[in-house]
Design an enzyme around this catalytic site. Structure first.
Site: not given
Length: 575
Positions: A38, A60, A123-124, A422, A453, A480, A482, A486
């Site tokens: 708004d 966003e 608001h916001h 990253g 994925d 693959n 996951g 990591e």
């Protein structure tokens, strides 16, 4: 009707929104990402008048990622969000643009100046009457911040912010109150384009640096050039290529600089990233007695855990704000002017005779084996045979960012990566932005995305925007099971690195694509991959193409394995 005396002296009264959007169009932006709210709705009404297209982003964060990808292809990008809730969602993407020197204009529709003065409980907001808190946050990840509160100052603020965005190649933040959107300001200024030229170096200081550079260059026995990300971001590739053409020096790129140099050039030697490099590349760069380093961003993933074996005593660094010759720094002497004069004044007759560069390119034949399993070692060199001139290649943080080191780029390929920031999930919206930029520029270029994925699941809604704008994007989703990067840092079998199994090829259908708008493939073997990559219609890439590509769970590119070992050690270090 009462006459506003503040606008009586204006030659060509235009609203603030008209002025702002006219300037965006002038500097090359044609599409604006963002989400309506708004506090920005009235401003959005003015976009069509400036011939700007509203993208209609899904959220966003994705909008900021997409504006980043748009800017990397187009030169500059823009997004519009609403105050507080919208801009904070976008801030991660904006921070990535700041980190990686990408020029993005972030326009935030905010409450009226009256509401702000009265500290209204709107608001916001945080409910404390502080309307500067979010701008203060953004000040840390932008190079210029302007609150468009006073009509007499707004045109100057807009022009200055856009100039800073372009020259410094970093995001800027414009806070546009609702009661300023339709205020009249001087439109006659629009007859004069914004001066986007870089301030020239002081001639005497520049000449001194050039003389010092040439002294070392003429004396060097085996000099090399190393081109990094900021050479691309700060638009000095023309100067770099001129220097290469004249001197014929061996030239290498970093992972973040991949795509900056024509890899078919006889002087191109490969990707240098310290211990992550191919051995021949590392040996050639590290044995050099002079490295001309252009636009360096020596982050951990760009250097394989800070593993450069080069000496600052043998290095000349060219940057957008300064130059460094060995240990002597020259503040305010920027690289563009220095590179131009070095090229003009270098005495080719004084340069040491260069030995032919031994190209280190992984040929597909080296990685073929009897197995039909698609391995990382096989796949990335094979991609180099599939790519065409002028493709836009987008790679995600993880296996793709490291695997692409082993892919040979044809001439004119634009590499779009986010190695320093990253942020997992960035690449999908960035590919949308890059493809849209190509479409806006009126050029016929394939946009090809390689995404894991796990990363795909973070920002999958962006497929809806690709469909909405009929973009030509080929998505290779690496299935693959996951978060591979990591897993290799820590927790190969840990539950937190697992993800849910999706029916990935059905995602475009869920988001509204008809069978005519998308082609879907599930590829599990080398034979199936070969058939697809040699298919004429697939290569023409007429629309959205979605490939679910199966790879082993515990497989990773060579460079990723080396880098994650270093990252794991660094994470474990104690004081």
């Amino acid at each position: 009707m009462a006459v506003d005396i503040r606008t009586q002296g204006l030659q060509k009264p235009v609203s603030v929104a008209e002025y702002l959007f006219a300037r965006l169009y002038e500097i090359g932006i044609r599409s604006v990402h963002g989400v309506p709210g708004d506090f920005n709705l009235v401003a959005l009404d003015f976009l069509p008048k400036a011939k700007l297209k509203w993208v209609g982003s899904v959220n966003e964060l994705n909008a900021a990622y997409a504006a980043d990808g748009y800017a990397r292809t187009n030169g500059i990008g823009a997004l519009i969000t609403t105050f507080g809730v919208g801009e904070l969602s976008a801030m991660n993407g904006i921070a990535g643009s700041f980190s990686e020197h990408v020029p993005v204009v972030h326009i935030v529709g905010c409450p009226s100046t009256v509401s702000q003065r009265n500290g209204m409980l709107l608001h916001h907001t945080l409910g404390n009457g502080d309307f500067s808190v979010f701008a203060n946050m953004s000040s840390q990840v932008t190079c210029e911040l302007a609150k468009l509160n006073k009509p007499a100052e707004i045109a100057d603020q807009i022009d200055n912010a856009l100039r800073e965005c372009w020259i410094r190649s970093r995001p800027v933040y414009l806070m546009l109150p609702t009661d300023m959107v339709e205020k009249k300001i001087e439109g006659a200024r629009l007859d004069q384009p914004i001066d986007l030229s870089e301030p020239p170096n002081d001639p005497e200081r520049e000449d001194y640096v050039v003389d010092v550079v040439l002294r070392y260059l003429h004396a060097a026995k085996n000099p090399v050039m190393l081109v990094d990300a900021c050479a691309i971001r700060h638009r000095v590739l023309g100067e770099v290529r001129d220097l290469i053409e004249k001197t014929k020096l061996p030239v290498f790129v970093t992972p973040m600089g991949k795509g900056a140099i024509d890899e078919s050039s006889p002087t191109y030697g490969g990707v240098y990233a310290g211990t992550g490099s191919q051995p021949g590349v590392a040996e050639r760069v590290e044995s050099s007695d002079l490295v001309l380093s252009i636009g360096a961003l020596k982050s951990d993933f760009n250097t394989t855990g800070f593993s450069y074996r080069t000496s600052q005593l043998k290095t000349i660094d060219f940057h957008s704000t300064h130059c460094v010759v060995r240990y002597s720094e020259y503040p305010g002497v920027t690289m563009r002017g220095v590179l131009r004069k070095v090229t003009e004044r270098v005495d080719v007759g004084k340069l040491a005779k260069q030995h032919e560069v031994t190209k280190v390119v992984n040929e597909v034949a080296e990685n073929r084996d009897s197995s039909d399993t698609i391995t990382q070692a096989f796949f990335w060199p094979r991609v180099g045979e599939y790519l065409k001139e002028n493709d836009i290649v987008v790679t995600e943080t993880g296996t793709a960012n490291f695997g692409i080191w082993e892919t040979k780029y044809p001439r004119g390929v634009t590499g779009v990566t986010q190695i320093l920031w990253g942020s997992i999930g960035w690449s999908l919206p960035a590919a949308q932005g890059a493809a849209l930029a190509a479409k806006d520029m009126g050029v016929d270029r394939r946009t090809i995305l390689f995404v894991g994925d796990g990363s795909f699941q973070l920002t999958c809604q962006e497929v809806a925007v690709m469909i909405r704008h009929n973009l030509k994007i080929t998505i290779f989703l690496i299935y693959n099971e996951g978060f591979t990067i990591e897993r290799f840092i820590h927790g190969m079998e840990a539950e937190y690195n697992d993800i849910s199994r999706w029916q990935y090829t059905e995602v475009p259908t869920v988001f509204g694509a008809s069978d005519k708008q998308v082609r879907k493939f599930i590829v599990k073997t080398k034979h199936e991959l070969e058939k697809l990559l040699t298919d004429k219609e697939f290569n023409e890439a007429g629309g959205l193409q979605f490939v679910e590509l199966w790879m082993p769970k515990e497989d990773a590119p060579r460079a990723l394995r080396i880098t994650t070992e270093v990252a794991a050690r660094n994470n474990a270090k104690a004081e």
